[in-house]
Design a protein around this motif. Structure first.
Motif, mmCIF file in Angstrom:
data_model
loop_
_atom_site.group_PDB
_atom_site.id
_atom_site.type_symbol
_atom_site.label_atom_id
_atom_site.label_comp_id
_atom_site.label_asym_id
_atom_site.label_seq_id
_atom_site.Cartn_x
_atom_site.Cartn_y
_atom_site.Cartn_z
ATOM 1 N N PHE A 73 49.204 49.199 -2.523
ATOM 2 C CA PHE A 73 49.505 50.501 -1.790
ATOM 3 C C PHE A 73 50.247 49.788 -0.535
ATOM 4 C CE2 PHE A 73 46.310 52.945 -4.016
ATOM 5 C CZ PHE A 73 47.271 54.035 -4.247
ATOM 6 N N GLY A 74 50.322 48.400 -0.250
ATOM 7 C CA GLY A 74 50.515 47.762 0.798
ATOM 8 C C GLY A 74 49.736 47.733 2.227
ATOM 9 N N ALA A 75 48.273 47.765 1.625
ATOM 10 C CA ALA A 75 47.225 47.611 2.660
ATOM 11 C C ALA A 75 47.269 45.987 2.839
ATOM 12 C CB ALA A 75 45.932 48.281 2.135
ATOM 13 N N GLU A 76 46.756 45.756 4.137
ATOM 14 C CA GLU A 76 46.365 44.463 4.527
ATOM 15 C C GLU A 76 44.903 44.270 4.061
ATOM 16 O OE1 GLU A 76 46.069 41.131 7.890
ATOM 17 O OE2 GLU A 76 46.854 43.127 8.414
ATOM 18 N N VAL A 77 44.597 43.301 3.225
ATOM 19 C CA VAL A 77 43.339 43.206 2.426
ATOM 20 C C VAL A 77 42.716 41.742 2.563
ATOM 21 C CG1 VAL A 77 41.779 43.298 0.537
ATOM 22 C CG2 VAL A 77 43.922 44.738 0.868
ATOM 23 N N LEU A 78 41.402 41.591 3.040
ATOM 24 C CA LEU A 78 40.950 40.192 3.121
ATOM 25 C C LEU A 78 39.965 40.158 2.162
ATOM 26 C CD1 LEU A 78 40.628 37.397 4.164
ATOM 27 C CD2 LEU A 78 39.069 38.500 6.061
ATOM 28 N N LEU A 79 39.985 39.384 1.003
ATOM 29 C CA LEU A 79 38.653 39.209 -0.019
ATOM 30 C C LEU A 79 37.907 38.381 0.220
ATOM 31 C CD1 LEU A 79 37.210 40.137 -2.522
ATOM 32 C CD2 LEU A 79 39.010 39.160 -3.787
ATOM 33 N N LEU A 80 36.867 38.279 0.563
ATOM 34 C CA LEU A 80 35.867 37.042 1.187
ATOM 35 C C LEU A 80 35.037 37.035 -0.272
ATOM 36 C CD1 LEU A 80 34.362 38.252 4.633
ATOM 37 C CD2 LEU A 80 36.360 36.612 4.111
ATOM 38 N N ASP A 81 35.111 35.700 -0.785
ATOM 39 C CA ASP A 81 34.315 35.173 -1.959
ATOM 40 C C ASP A 81 33.135 34.746 -1.374
ATOM 41 O OD1 ASP A 81 33.151 34.058 -4.100
ATOM 42 O OD2 ASP A 81 34.986 33.823 -4.916
ATOM 43 N N GLN A 82 31.906 35.428 -1.819
ATOM 44 C CA GLN A 82 30.703 35.260 -1.356
ATOM 45 C C GLN A 82 30.157 33.765 -1.483
ATOM 46 O OE1 GLN A 82 28.648 38.143 -3.335
ATOM 47 N NE2 GLN A 82 27.586 37.005 -4.715
ATOM 48 N N MET B 191 45.527 47.387 10.445
ATOM 49 C CA MET B 191 44.010 47.567 9.981
ATOM 50 C C MET B 191 43.887 46.826 8.778
ATOM 51 S SD MET B 191 41.628 50.689 8.814
ATOM 52 C CE MET B 191 42.681 51.392 7.845
ATOM 53 N N VAL B 192 42.625 46.078 8.677
ATOM 54 C CA VAL B 192 42.597 45.305 7.424
ATOM 55 C C VAL B 192 41.323 45.749 6.773
ATOM 56 C CG1 VAL B 192 41.679 42.774 6.931
ATOM 57 C CG2 VAL B 192 43.310 43.220 8.628
ATOM 58 N N THR B 193 41.378 45.839 5.587
ATOM 59 C CA THR B 193 40.128 46.298 4.616
ATOM 60 C C THR B 193 39.639 45.035 4.216
ATOM 61 O OG1 THR B 193 41.468 48.053 4.131
ATOM 62 C CG2 THR B 193 39.513 47.395 2.615
ATOM 63 N N LEU B 194 38.349 44.967 4.514
ATOM 64 C CA LEU B 194 37.325 43.754 4.133
ATOM 65 C C LEU B 194 36.783 44.055 2.822
ATOM 66 C CD1 LEU B 194 36.219 40.934 4.914
ATOM 67 C CD2 LEU B 194 34.520 42.318 6.244
ATOM 68 N N VAL C 125 40.987 36.751 11.084
ATOM 69 C CA VAL C 125 41.367 38.128 11.465
ATOM 70 C C VAL C 125 40.381 38.599 12.552
ATOM 71 C CG1 VAL C 125 40.875 40.340 10.394
ATOM 72 C CG2 VAL C 125 41.860 38.537 9.015
ATOM 73 N N GLN C 126 41.330 39.161 13.577
ATOM 74 C CA GLN C 126 40.602 39.547 14.841
ATOM 75 C C GLN C 126 39.674 40.907 14.429
ATOM 76 O OE1 GLN C 126 40.212 37.807 17.569
ATOM 77 N NE2 GLN C 126 41.325 36.175 16.468
ATOM 78 N N LEU C 127 38.729 41.048 15.130
ATOM 79 C CA LEU C 127 37.964 42.390 14.950
ATOM 80 C C LEU C 127 37.876 43.060 16.182
ATOM 81 C CD1 LEU C 127 34.742 41.123 13.012
ATOM 82 C CD2 LEU C 127 36.939 42.110 12.057
ATOM 83 N N ASP C 128 38.419 44.225 16.273
ATOM 84 C CA ASP C 128 38.154 45.262 17.508
ATOM 85 C C ASP C 128 38.034 46.577 16.999
ATOM 86 O OD1 ASP C 128 40.576 46.209 16.512
ATOM 87 O OD2 ASP C 128 41.792 44.956 18.201
ATOM 88 N N HIS C 129 37.739 47.434 17.801
ATOM 89 C CA HIS C 129 37.292 48.953 17.591
ATOM 90 C C HIS C 129 38.399 49.492 17.493
ATOM 91 C CE1 HIS C 129 36.824 48.402 21.981
ATOM 92 N NE2 HIS C 129 37.266 49.628 22.059
#
Length: 64
Positions: free
Chosen positions: A24-33, A1-4, A60-64
């Motif tokens: 915390f080891g989370a996968e994070v994607l920071l999008l600069d506006q 899971m990726v946190t956006l 990053v692939q998005l799925d439900h």
């Protein structure tokens, strides 16, 4: 899971959240506006939010 995260990379509160999630080891994607020309959203199915986000060279692939 990726946190956006979406905002300004230079915004201190957002940078602190980004750093804490990484610690915390989370996968994070920071999008600069400000980098909208480097960002592409492809939505295949809006009901299930399936698709992808390309930010620079990262995809990053998005799925439900």
């Amino acid at each position: 899971m990726v946190t956006l995260l979406w905002g300004l990379e230079s915004d201190e509160p957002l940078a602190m959240v980004h750093e804490a999630l990484q610690e915390f080891g989370a996968e994070v994607l920071l999008l600069d506006q400000r980098r909208t020309l480097d960002t592409e959203f492809r939505l295949i199915d809006e009901r299930t939010l399936t698709g992808s986000i390309r930010y620079g060279s990262r995809v990053v692939q998005l799925d439900h």
